[in-house]
Design an enzyme around this catalytic site. Structure first.
Site, PDB file in Angstrom:
ATOM      1  N   PHE A 134       0.865  -1.178   0.000  1.00 58.24           N
ATOM      2  CA  PHE A 134       0.000   0.000   0.000  1.00 58.24           C
ATOM      3  C   PHE A 134       0.903   1.230   0.000  1.00 58.24           C
ATOM      4  O   PHE A 134       1.691   1.409   0.936  1.00 58.24           O
ATOM      5  CB  PHE A 134      -0.857  -0.059   1.273  1.00 58.24           C
ATOM      6  CG  PHE A 134      -1.686   1.156   1.557  1.00 58.24           C
ATOM      7  CD1 PHE A 134      -2.889   1.359   0.895  1.00 58.24           C
ATOM      8  CD2 PHE A 134      -1.282   2.088   2.519  1.00 58.24           C
ATOM      9  CE1 PHE A 134      -3.681   2.472   1.183  1.00 58.24           C
ATOM     10  CE2 PHE A 134      -2.070   3.197   2.814  1.00 58.24           C
ATOM     11  CZ  PHE A 134      -3.267   3.391   2.144  1.00 58.24           C
ATOM     12  N   GLY A 252      -7.957  -1.226   8.104  1.00 62.39           N
ATOM     13  CA  GLY A 252      -6.558  -1.484   8.457  1.00 62.39           C
ATOM     14  C   GLY A 252      -6.284  -1.183   9.920  1.00 62.39           C
ATOM     15  O   GLY A 252      -5.504  -1.877  10.574  1.00 62.39           O
ATOM     16  N   ARG A 253      -6.960  -0.153  10.443  1.00 56.46           N
ATOM     17  CA  ARG A 253      -6.694   0.240  11.833  1.00 56.46           C
ATOM     18  C   ARG A 253      -7.166  -0.811  12.827  1.00 56.46           C
ATOM     19  O   ARG A 253      -6.570  -0.971  13.895  1.00 56.46           O
ATOM     20  CB  ARG A 253      -7.361   1.591  12.123  1.00 56.46           C
ATOM     21  CG  ARG A 253      -6.532   2.709  11.577  1.00 56.46           C
ATOM     22  CD  ARG A 253      -7.233   4.026  11.517  1.00 56.46           C
ATOM     23  NE  ARG A 253      -6.355   4.950  10.794  1.00 56.46           N
ATOM     24  CZ  ARG A 253      -6.754   6.110  10.286  1.00 56.46           C
ATOM     25  NH1 ARG A 253      -8.005   6.499  10.417  1.00 56.46           N
ATOM     26  NH2 ARG A 253      -5.892   6.873   9.650  1.00 56.46           N
ATOM     27  N   ARG A 278      10.346 -16.246  39.400  1.00 62.57           N
ATOM     28  CA  ARG A 278      11.495 -15.517  39.939  1.00 62.57           C
ATOM     29  C   ARG A 278      11.272 -15.151  41.404  1.00 62.57           C
ATOM     30  O   ARG A 278      10.210 -14.658  41.764  1.00 62.57           O
ATOM     31  CB  ARG A 278      11.716 -14.259  39.095  1.00 62.57           C
ATOM     32  CG  ARG A 278      12.679 -13.277  39.654  1.00 62.57           C
ATOM     33  CD  ARG A 278      14.103 -13.614  39.283  1.00 62.57           C
ATOM     34  NE  ARG A 278      15.012 -12.533  39.689  1.00 62.57           N
ATOM     35  CZ  ARG A 278      16.320 -12.705  39.767  1.00 62.57           C
ATOM     36  NH1 ARG A 278      16.863 -13.883  39.460  1.00 62.57           N
ATOM     37  NH2 ARG A 278      17.097 -11.718  40.135  1.00 62.57           N
ATOM     38  N   ILE A 347       9.323  -5.905  34.849  1.00 63.12           N
ATOM     39  CA  ILE A 347       9.107  -7.098  35.677  1.00 63.12           C
ATOM     40  C   ILE A 347      10.241  -8.109  35.479  1.00 63.12           C
ATOM     41  O   ILE A 347      10.629  -8.813  36.410  1.00 63.12           O
ATOM     42  CB  ILE A 347       7.716  -7.707  35.377  1.00 63.12           C
ATOM     43  CG1 ILE A 347       6.629  -6.770  35.922  1.00 63.12           C
ATOM     44  CG2 ILE A 347       7.575  -9.112  35.960  1.00 63.12           C
ATOM     45  CD1 ILE A 347       5.208  -7.161  35.556  1.00 63.12           C
ATOM     46  N   GLU A 373      -0.255   3.656   9.961  1.00 64.51           N
ATOM     47  CA  GLU A 373      -1.699   3.702   9.668  1.00 64.51           C
ATOM     48  C   GLU A 373      -2.391   4.803  10.487  1.00 64.51           C
ATOM     49  O   GLU A 373      -3.499   4.637  10.986  1.00 64.51           O
ATOM     50  CB  GLU A 373      -2.351   2.320   9.839  1.00 64.51           C
ATOM     51  CG  GLU A 373      -1.712   1.319   8.869  1.00 64.51           C
ATOM     52  CD  GLU A 373      -2.593   0.159   8.451  1.00 64.51           C
ATOM     53  OE1 GLU A 373      -3.823   0.209   8.639  1.00 64.51           O
ATOM     54  OE2 GLU A 373      -2.033  -0.803   7.908  1.00 64.51           O
ATOM     55  N   GLY A 374      -1.703   5.936  10.560  1.00 65.40           N
ATOM     56  CA  GLY A 374      -2.212   7.084  11.306  1.00 65.40           C
ATOM     57  C   GLY A 374      -1.642   7.110  12.706  1.00 65.40           C
ATOM     58  O   GLY A 374      -1.876   6.185  13.493  1.00 65.40           O
ATOM     59  N   THR A 375      -0.878   8.166  13.030  1.00 60.88           N
ATOM     60  CA  THR A 375      -0.278   8.264  14.370  1.00 60.88           C
ATOM     61  C   THR A 375      -1.397   8.400  15.413  1.00 60.88           C
ATOM     62  O   THR A 375      -2.552   8.673  15.072  1.00 60.88           O
ATOM     63  CB  THR A 375       0.626   9.510  14.464  1.00 60.88           C
ATOM     64  OG1 THR A 375      -0.193  10.670  14.246  1.00 60.88           O
ATOM     65  CG2 THR A 375       1.743   9.477  13.418  1.00 60.88           C
TER      66      THR A 375
HETATM   67  C1  LIG Z   1       7.402   0.519   9.886  1.00 60.30           C
HETATM   68  C2  LIG Z   1       6.537   1.431   9.095  1.00 60.30           C
HETATM   69  C3  LIG Z   1       5.753   0.898   8.088  1.00 60.30           C
HETATM   70  C4  LIG Z   1       4.953   1.732   7.315  1.00 60.30           C
HETATM   71  N1  LIG Z   1       4.229   1.191   6.291  1.00 60.30           N
HETATM   72  C5  LIG Z   1       3.562   2.025   5.440  1.00 60.30           C
HETATM   73  C6  LIG Z   1       2.918   1.520   4.277  1.00 60.30           C
HETATM   74  O1  LIG Z   1       2.914   0.308   4.033  1.00 60.30           O
HETATM   75  N2  LIG Z   1       2.330   2.378   3.443  1.00 60.30           N
HETATM   76  C7  LIG Z   1       2.300   3.718   3.671  1.00 60.30           C
HETATM   77  O2  LIG Z   1       1.740   4.440   2.861  1.00 60.30           O
HETATM   78  N3  LIG Z   1       2.893   4.230   4.779  1.00 60.30           N
HETATM   79  C8  LIG Z   1       3.531   3.431   5.656  1.00 60.30           C
HETATM   80  N4  LIG Z   1       4.159   3.935   6.775  1.00 60.30           N
HETATM   81  C9  LIG Z   1       4.142   5.368   6.976  1.00 60.30           C
HETATM   82  C10 LIG Z   1       3.302   5.813   8.162  1.00 60.30           C
HETATM   83  O3  LIG Z   1       1.947   5.638   7.899  1.00 60.30           O
HETATM   84  C11 LIG Z   1       3.686   7.256   8.492  1.00 60.30           C
HETATM   85  O4  LIG Z   1       4.966   7.215   9.072  1.00 60.30           O
HETATM   86  C12 LIG Z   1       2.705   7.913   9.415  1.00 60.30           C
HETATM   87  O5  LIG Z   1       1.497   8.159   8.749  1.00 60.30           O
HETATM   88  C13 LIG Z   1       3.246   9.237   9.967  1.00 60.30           C
HETATM   89  O6  LIG Z   1       3.744  10.045   8.965  1.00 60.30           O
HETATM   90  P1  LIG Z   1       5.204  10.693   9.112  1.00 60.30           P
HETATM   91  O7  LIG Z   1       6.146   9.632   9.422  1.00 60.30           O
HETATM   92  O8  LIG Z   1       5.458  11.514   7.906  1.00 60.30           O
HETATM   93  O9  LIG Z   1       5.104  11.637  10.369  1.00 60.30           O
HETATM   94  P2  LIG Z   1       4.582  13.139  10.380  1.00 60.30           P
HETATM   95  O10 LIG Z   1       3.314  13.242   9.673  1.00 60.30           O
HETATM   96  O11 LIG Z   1       5.696  14.046   9.980  1.00 60.30           O
HETATM   97  O12 LIG Z   1       4.296  13.341  11.934  1.00 60.30           O
HETATM   98  C14 LIG Z   1       5.307  13.689  12.885  1.00 60.30           C
HETATM   99  C15 LIG Z   1       4.631  13.950  14.223  1.00 60.30           C
HETATM  100  O13 LIG Z   1       3.745  15.077  14.112  1.00 60.30           O
HETATM  101  C16 LIG Z   1       2.448  14.706  14.523  1.00 60.30           C
HETATM  102  N5  LIG Z   1       1.439  15.420  13.725  1.00 60.30           N
HETATM  103  C17 LIG Z   1       1.377  15.538  12.387  1.00 60.30           C
HETATM  104  N6  LIG Z   1       0.270  16.212  12.032  1.00 60.30           N
HETATM  105  C18 LIG Z   1      -0.382  16.499  13.178  1.00 60.30           C
HETATM  106  C19 LIG Z   1      -1.613  17.163  13.469  1.00 60.30           C
HETATM  107  N7  LIG Z   1      -2.409  17.659  12.523  1.00 60.30           N
HETATM  108  N8  LIG Z   1      -1.968  17.295  14.770  1.00 60.30           N
HETATM  109  C20 LIG Z   1      -1.180  16.811  15.759  1.00 60.30           C
HETATM  110  N9  LIG Z   1      -0.026  16.160  15.530  1.00 60.30           N
HETATM  111  C21 LIG Z   1       0.356  15.998  14.255  1.00 60.30           C
HETATM  112  C22 LIG Z   1       2.385  13.231  14.278  1.00 60.30           C
HETATM  113  O14 LIG Z   1       1.356  12.625  15.035  1.00 60.30           O
HETATM  114  C23 LIG Z   1       3.757  12.802  14.680  1.00 60.30           C
HETATM  115  O15 LIG Z   1       3.818  12.661  16.069  1.00 60.30           O
HETATM  116  C24 LIG Z   1       4.934   3.116   7.572  1.00 60.30           C
HETATM  117  C25 LIG Z   1       5.700   3.637   8.616  1.00 60.30           C
HETATM  118  C26 LIG Z   1       6.491   2.806   9.368  1.00 60.30           C
HETATM  119  C27 LIG Z   1       7.327   3.415  10.455  1.00 60.30           C
END
Ligand SMILES: Cc1cc2nc3c(=O)[nH]c(=O)nc-3n(C[C@H](O)[C@H](O)[C@H](O)COP(=O)(O)OP(=O)(O)OC[C@H]3O[C@@H](n4cnc5c(N)ncnc54)[C@H](O)[C@@H]3O)c2cc1C
Lengths: 393, 253
Positions: A134, A252-253, A278, A347, A373-375
């Site tokens: 994806f 997905g979530r 332990r 622990i 899949e969305g922080t």
């Molecule tokens: C192991 C791994 C596998 C992944 N697999 C996929 C995949 O298969 N396909 C795919 O498309 N993506 C994938 N991702 C990407 C993942 O979905 C993104 O990393 C994630 O959506 C966050 O985007 P970013 O890393 O650019 O962080 P950013 O968007 O730069 O965010 C940085 C920080 O700012 C915060 N932030 C950003 N905007 C806001 C807001 N409006 N309000 C408050 N806080 C905010 C975020 O929550 C975060 O804490 C993967 C990531 C990882 C680490």
């Protein structure tokens, strides 16, 4: 009455049906015997777990919720969710690959694909002969996915894709990539969804990222250097791409929530066993309230998160909206996973910090569930918007 | 031809069993199909998949209601139908063989597959007792089977190695680890298994009352001797350890 009280033919019932029970028990036994014993080894080598995926494909878990007419196993979402917990409790890397496959590319093709696309791409995914990926995130567009820059230009009866995706699970290993690219102006409505096969000229992959955890689940950049795909590789309508992507992310979530719950449950099991064996100060660790109350809280967090995730899955099966519940489940489950795995290390004491024991791996694997899949922040955005919509009149 | 495979439900090898009231208490223990019987089910399926003219594969189990789960597993693996002789009485192997023999005759089967050993009773009598009742030949501890028409060929272990055999059916065959690698049922097959026939029977019809009665059970515990070796003189300590391992524990030659 708010949307959180949907009515159904059957009132609240938490028991599994016979089928559900037999299937989940079977998958648990399978994962304990075949997946869990090799998780530490895969974590160390970083090898892509092909053999593990093949075994799960034989059970039907690479197309778990797809109808049998499309070579799926025809599971309901609740059963599938519980299966994911079992896989994740055994190996979180395997679980994320399975979750992406089932939740994203397959759901997108099932819901928005044409029959010809399903025939050609969905069947091999469902049978697990192909791996799916994806591709939404870009280096400059993560949480703000609607701002993605990768372009697709129409050229006769083909589309030409140019740009780069980042953080793609199963990048380089997958056969079928569902790619969101800009075909129109800025914003969400300018994005379309394409199927790109692995062997298209101009497609290349970065080296697997060196991650904190999930070592066996490869994550790479995917670069499109004028990749041509025929017009029939467009999924859904032009401009519908982001809607397709975001709708699949709801499902997905639930998957990521169950992955987090599986990881947390494994940590709880290890911690409870360890605390029962332990001894310090002449007592078992579990006889100290400081330890036993920690275990109680760990269990409580897991149980609460699981219930919401299963409710989201159940709502999905009932054909009811479940986006808010899926986000709540993902938020609670991922936070629980990080906290529970960290407590498990505590622990275990010094042993918890050692690679000789499994809990440090669980902690490393858990963290990412708060990110992809969305922080957690984005989940809170989704949840709060739903809450405000409910109380806006 | 028809194949009958016996299925028993036993505690999982890792299950912790309890004793209450002098009996093994299975409450809460994970129960599974006896591994030995999995080999039997798998072998029946393989004989058919290998092209032998197997009309039907029937699984048979005796025991309480919960035993259904083990039969469902057999059905999910690919067995065609199942017979459950429901009873809360524990049948010893000789009593059980009475049921197996009668079902085999009623069903007109020509090959019976049973475990070489039972994981719970640890008995090896069932195959032999069944063969004796029917007056059929028995092949024990098999590790390879093939069917051609009405002739069964294969290999089985004997005391000083293994031998090849050829036998006209009907026959009783006992299985062992290594005969095959049992398949995991697929998830759709688990769901479909529910629609396959699982016939219920009562024990009365078979006149198979157990003659052995369990009067008490104990969990085997090993007492630790906590023997300490003084390590001040490493050479002497090593020699003493070797002596203990060789002459007392008898774990090395
Ligand atoms: C192991 C791994 C596998 C992944 N697999 C996929 C995949 O298969 N396909 C795919 O498309 N993506 C994938 N991702 C990407 C993942 O979905 C993104 O990393 C994630 O959506 C966050 O985007 P970013 O890393 O650019 O962080 P950013 O968007 O730069 O965010 C940085 C920080 O700012 C915060 N932030 C950003 N905007 C806001 C807001 N409006 N309000 C408050 N806080 C905010 C975020 O929550 C975060 O804490 C993967 C990531 C990882 C680490």
């Amino acid at each position: 009455m708010t949307a959180t009280l949907p009515a159904a033919d059957v009132g609240m019932r938490f028991a599994l049906s016979d089928d559900q029970r037999l299937i989940v028990q079977h998958v648990r036994d399978y994962c304990r015997a075949e997946i869990a014993p090799r998780a530490a080894e895969y974590d160390r080598s970083g090898e892509f777990p092909r053999g593990q995926l093949r075994g799960l494909a034989e059970l039907g878990l690479m197309g778990a919720t797809l109808p049998e007419a499309w070579d799926g196993a025809g599971l309901d979402s609740v059963t599938y969710a519980l299966c994911l917990e079992e896989i994740a409790a055994a190996d979180a890397s395997v679980a994320v690959i399975v979750s992406v496959q089932n939740g994203l590319p397959e759901q997108m093709l099932l819901r928005y694909g044409t029959d010809a696309q399903r025939e050609r791409y969905l069947r091999p995914l469902a049978r697990g002969e192909h791996i799916g990926a994806f591709c939404l995130t870009e280096s400059g567009a993560g949480s703000d996915a609607a701002n993605l820059q990768m372009r697709a230009e129409r050229d006769g009866d083909a589309w030409v894709l140019s740009g780069a995706k980042a953080w793609i699970t199963s990048g380089g290993q997958a056969d079928t990539y569902l790619v969101m690219a800009r075909t129109g102006g800025p914003g969400a409505r300018g994005v379309s969804c394409f199927i790109v096969e692995k062997d298209r000229p101009g497609l290349s992959f970065g080296r697997p990222e060196e991650k904190m955890g999930l070592h066996a689940a490869h994550t790479t950049t995917v670069t499109f250097d004028g990749v041509r795909v025929p017009a029939e590789n467009l999924v859904g309508e032009e401009g519908q791409g982001l809607i397709i992507a975001l709708a699949s992310l709801d499902a997905g979530r639930i998957g990521i929530a169950m992955q987090a719950i599986g990881i947390a449950r494994a940590a709880l099991e290890h911690a409870a066993r360890y605390a029962a064996e332990r001894e310090q100060f002449g007592k078992k660790l579990r006889e100290f309230e400081g330890v036993s109350f920690k275990v109680a809280r760990m269990a409580a967090r897991i149980e609460a998160a699981r219930l919401v995730a299963l409710k989201a899955a159940w709502l999905k099966d009932q054909g009811q909206p479940y986006g808010k519940e899926a986000s709540i489940a993902k938020l609670l489950a991922s936070e629980a996973a990080v906290d529970v795995t960290r407590d498990a290390i505590q622990i275990f004491g010094g042993n918890g910090y050692s690679r000789e024991y499994p809990v440090e791996r669980l902690y490393r694997d858990a963290k990412v569930t708060e990110i992809y899949e969305g922080t957690s922040e984005i989940q809170q955005l989704v949840i709060s918007r739903a809450v405000f919509a409910e109380y806006s009149d | 031809m028809k194949i009958l495979t016996l299925v028993r439900q036993v505690p999982d090898a890792e299950a912790r069993v309890k004793i209450s009231g002098g009996q093994v208490d299975l409450e809460g223990a994970t129960l599974v199909m006896d591994g030995m019987d999995e080999y039997g089910v798998e072998e029946a399926l393989r004989l058919r998949e290998g092209g032998a003219a197997v009309e039907e594969i029937v699984a048979l189990a005796t025991g309480p209601k919960r035993v259904e789960d083990a039969l469902r597993t057999a059905l999910a693996m690919g067995v065609d139908r199942a017979i459950h002789v429901e009873t809360d009485q524990a049948l010893d192997p000789i009593a059980l063989s009475r049921v197996v023999a009668q079902v085999a005759q009623a069903e007109g089967v020509s090959l019976i597959l049973v475990g070489g050993q039972e994981a719970d009773w640890d008995s090896q009598a069932l195959g032999a007792a069944t063969a004796e009742r029917l007056g059929w030949p028995q092949l024990t501890w098999t590790n390879e089977l093939a069917l051609e028409g009405d002739t069964l060929t294969g290999r089985h272990d004997v005391d000083d190695g293994n031998e090849s055999f050829r036998v006209p059916l009907p026959a009783v065959v006992t299985t062992q680890q290594g005969l095959n690698e049992p398949r995991y049922p697929t998830l759709p097959n688990i769901m479909k298994a529910k629609k396959k026939e699982l016939r219920k029977d009562t024990l009365d019809a078979y006149g198979a009352a157990p003659t052995v009665r369990v009067v008490g059970s104990d969990i085997q515990t090993r007492a630790r001797l906590n023997k300490m070796i003084d390590g001040k003189d490493p050479q002497a300590a090593a020699a003493e350890l070797l002596d203990l391992l060789r002459n007392e524990a008898k774990v090395i030659a």
